[in-house]
Design a protein around this motif. Sequence first.
Motif, PDB file in Angstrom:
ATOM      1  N   ASP A  89      -2.802  -3.656   9.284  1.00 35.65           N
ATOM      2  CA  ASP A  89      -1.364  -3.476   9.087  1.00 35.65           C
ATOM      3  C   ASP A  89      -0.621  -4.805   9.104  1.00 35.65           C
ATOM      4  OD1 ASP A  89      -1.817  -0.723   9.101  1.00 35.65           O
ATOM      5  OD2 ASP A  89      -1.537  -0.580  11.266  1.00 35.65           O
ATOM      6  N   GLN A  90       0.352  -4.900   8.195  1.00 41.44           N
ATOM      7  CA  GLN A  90       1.188  -6.101   8.129  1.00 41.44           C
ATOM      8  C   GLN A  90       2.676  -5.773   8.136  1.00 41.44           C
ATOM      9  OE1 GLN A  90       0.054  -9.066   8.483  1.00 41.44           O
ATOM     10  NE2 GLN A  90      -2.137  -8.659   8.257  1.00 41.44           N
ATOM     11  N   GLY A  91       3.006  -4.524   8.415  1.00 45.50           N
ATOM     12  CA  GLY A  91       4.397  -4.186   8.624  1.00 45.50           C
ATOM     13  C   GLY A  91       5.047  -3.350   7.549  1.00 45.50           C
TER      14      GLY A  91
ATOM     15  N   VAL B 227      14.531   0.503  -1.181  1.00 46.72           N
ATOM     16  CA  VAL B 227      13.124   0.836  -1.345  1.00 46.72           C
ATOM     17  C   VAL B 227      12.384   0.416  -0.082  1.00 46.72           C
ATOM     18  CG1 VAL B 227      11.043   0.495  -2.725  1.00 46.72           C
ATOM     19  CG2 VAL B 227      13.300   0.463  -3.826  1.00 46.72           C
ATOM     20  N   PHE B 228      11.611   1.315   0.470  1.00 49.97           N
ATOM     21  CA  PHE B 228      10.817   1.003   1.651  1.00 49.97           C
ATOM     22  C   PHE B 228       9.363   0.825   1.235  1.00 49.97           C
ATOM     23  CE2 PHE B 228      14.556   3.292   2.997  1.00 49.97           C
ATOM     24  CZ  PHE B 228      14.999   2.560   4.093  1.00 49.97           C
ATOM     25  N   PHE B 229       8.700  -0.164   1.806  1.00 48.64           N
ATOM     26  CA  PHE B 229       7.310  -0.400   1.435  1.00 48.64           C
ATOM     27  C   PHE B 229       6.515  -0.920   2.624  1.00 48.64           C
ATOM     28  CE2 PHE B 229       9.606  -4.295   0.505  1.00 48.64           C
ATOM     29  CZ  PHE B 229       8.753  -5.323   0.888  1.00 48.64           C
ATOM     30  N   VAL B 230       5.211  -0.733   2.525  1.00 48.35           N
ATOM     31  CA  VAL B 230       4.297  -1.126   3.591  1.00 48.35           C
ATOM     32  C   VAL B 230       3.312  -2.152   3.059  1.00 48.35           C
ATOM     33  CG1 VAL B 230       2.512  -0.328   5.198  1.00 48.35           C
ATOM     34  CG2 VAL B 230       4.499   1.123   4.718  1.00 48.35           C
ATOM     35  N   GLU B 231       3.108  -3.200   3.831  1.00 48.88           N
ATOM     36  CA  GLU B 231       2.126  -4.223   3.474  1.00 48.88           C
ATOM     37  C   GLU B 231       0.920  -4.123   4.404  1.00 48.88           C
ATOM     38  OE1 GLU B 231       3.472  -8.210   3.126  1.00 48.88           O
ATOM     39  OE2 GLU B 231       5.222  -7.709   1.888  1.00 48.88           O
TER      40      GLU B 231
ATOM     41  N   VAL C  40       0.804  -1.224   0.000  1.00 54.18           N
ATOM     42  CA  VAL C  40       0.000   0.000   0.000  1.00 54.18           C
ATOM     43  C   VAL C  40       0.839   1.277   0.000  1.00 54.18           C
ATOM     44  CG1 VAL C  40      -1.975  -1.139   1.073  1.00 54.18           C
ATOM     45  CG2 VAL C  40      -0.213  -0.110   2.526  1.00 54.18           C
ATOM     46  N   LYS C  41       2.152   1.151   0.110  1.00 54.25           N
ATOM     47  CA  LYS C  41       3.011   2.342   0.066  1.00 54.25           C
ATOM     48  C   LYS C  41       4.396   1.945  -0.402  1.00 54.25           C
ATOM     49  CE  LYS C  41       3.744   6.718   0.431  1.00 54.25           C
ATOM     50  NZ  LYS C  41       3.584   7.577   1.600  1.00 54.25           N
TER      51      LYS C  41
ATOM     52  N   ARG D 220       3.576   2.188   9.046  1.00 57.38           N
ATOM     53  CA  ARG D 220       2.519   2.495   8.074  1.00 57.38           C
ATOM     54  C   ARG D 220       2.978   3.402   6.921  1.00 57.38           C
ATOM     55  NH1 ARG D 220      -1.867   3.982  12.759  1.00 57.38           N
ATOM     56  NH2 ARG D 220      -2.783   1.908  13.052  1.00 57.38           N
ATOM     57  N   ASP D 221       4.096   4.113   7.106  1.00 59.21           N
ATOM     58  CA  ASP D 221       4.552   5.009   6.048  1.00 59.21           C
ATOM     59  C   ASP D 221       6.020   5.339   6.285  1.00 59.21           C
ATOM     60  OD1 ASP D 221       4.531   6.548   3.783  1.00 59.21           O
ATOM     61  OD2 ASP D 221       2.904   7.867   4.414  1.00 59.21           O
ATOM     62  N   ALA D 222       6.654   5.909   5.249  1.00 61.12           N
ATOM     63  CA  ALA D 222       8.056   6.304   5.339  1.00 61.12           C
ATOM     64  C   ALA D 222       8.254   7.590   4.564  1.00 61.12           C
ATOM     65  CB  ALA D 222       8.961   5.203   4.781  1.00 61.12           C
TER      66      ALA D 222
END
Length: 353
Positions: free
Chosen positions: A95-97, A80-84, A51-52, A114-116
Motif C-alpha cells: 500500500d502507498q496510500g 476523483v479518489f484513487f489508490v496507489e 490500482v483503484k 485501499r478503496d473508496a
Amino acid sequence: MRLLTYFTAFALVGLLVAAPTSNDEDDEKVLVTPEFYIKDLVEYKAEHDIVKLVVPLNALNFDETESSSEWDEIVSKFLVFFVEADVQPDGSRVDQGLYVLKDGKAKKILDNGRDAAAAAADDSKKVFFGAKDGLYKYNLETNSADKYGPITDSIIAMDMERLSEVIYILTEDRDVYKVTYNGERKEKLDDVVKPKQFVVDFGENLYFFSDDKVPYVRTVDGVKKIEGLPVATGTVTLFKPPFFLDNGAPVIINNKVYLMYSNGSSEATDFEFQPKAIPTALAPEATLVQYYAYDKKIYEYNILALIISSLVEEITDFLKKQATEINNFASKETNLKRKLQPSEKSPKIKSHA
C-alpha cells in the motif's frame, strides 16, 4: 493528433456502454492498444501503480443546486479518489496510500487507504474509505479523512448501494460484511464465499469472483453462477458499470470485455485490450467523463468535449476548403464580368425611335 483523440474517445465510449457483440460480421471490433493512452489527456502522474479509481456520482460531483450549466466548468470541479500501491510479481500489493484529485492537484488523505465508495444517486456529499484499520469518511471542508464507526477490520475492497448508506466491505480474511447504522453494525454474508474482488451494480446486486475464478451474482433471490463466460486464464478485473446500467456489471476476462447480468446471464462485447494496454484501474461510471489508470498515470476522457472539439475542427476545415473554392469561383466570375463589360472607348450606339 486530434483525430486520434476522437477515435480514442469513441473506443472508450464503446467500452463504457459495453454493447453486446453484433451478429453482423462486417461490424468492426475495437482493440485497445497503448496508443489509445494519449499524452494530452494525462491528469496526474504517480510514483506508484494506480490500482483503484472512484468517481462519486452523488452531489459531491453532481450538485443540482449549483446554477452553472457549463459542462467544462462542471468537469473541472470533479473530485476523483484513487489508490496507489506497488504491485508485486505474485499480484500482492504494498500500500502507498489513498489520494484525492481536486482542482488538478493530488493530495494523500489516508496512508493506509485501499478503496473508496459513495452512494450514486443521493443528494449527499459523502464518500467512504476502506483502510487497514477500518472505515473512514471524507471530510470535504478539510479535504481529509475521519474515522467512521468502530470497525477495525483490515479492509481490502468496498462498495455501496445506490441510494443508501449501506456499505459492503471485503476484509483481508476475504470475508464480506454488510455495514449499516452509521458504521456501527456489520453482518457477514455467508453465501459470498472467499471472494477475491467484488462490485455492486446500481440495482444492489453483488458480483464476485472466488478462488475458482468462476463469477457469481448475489441478488435478493440468493447466489447464482454467471453463465456464458470463458474460463479465466489470466487476471480478472471487475469494475463499476456506467450509471445507466441498473442490473449488470462489466468485467475484463482474458483481455476481453464482457457484461454480466443479475439474472445469471452474460454477453461478450466488441471490445478487447492488448495485454500491454490493460488499465490498472478504470472508472467509467460517470459516462461522459471517464478515468483510466495506465503506466502510473491517470487519463481523463471528457467524451463530450472531445467530440465537440473534433466536430468543430472538422467543420472549420470544411469551411476553409469551401471558402477557398468560393473565392476561386468569385474570382472567375469577376474576371468574366470584366471581359463582358463594354470598353469606355467603344462608340455608343444610338437608338432610333
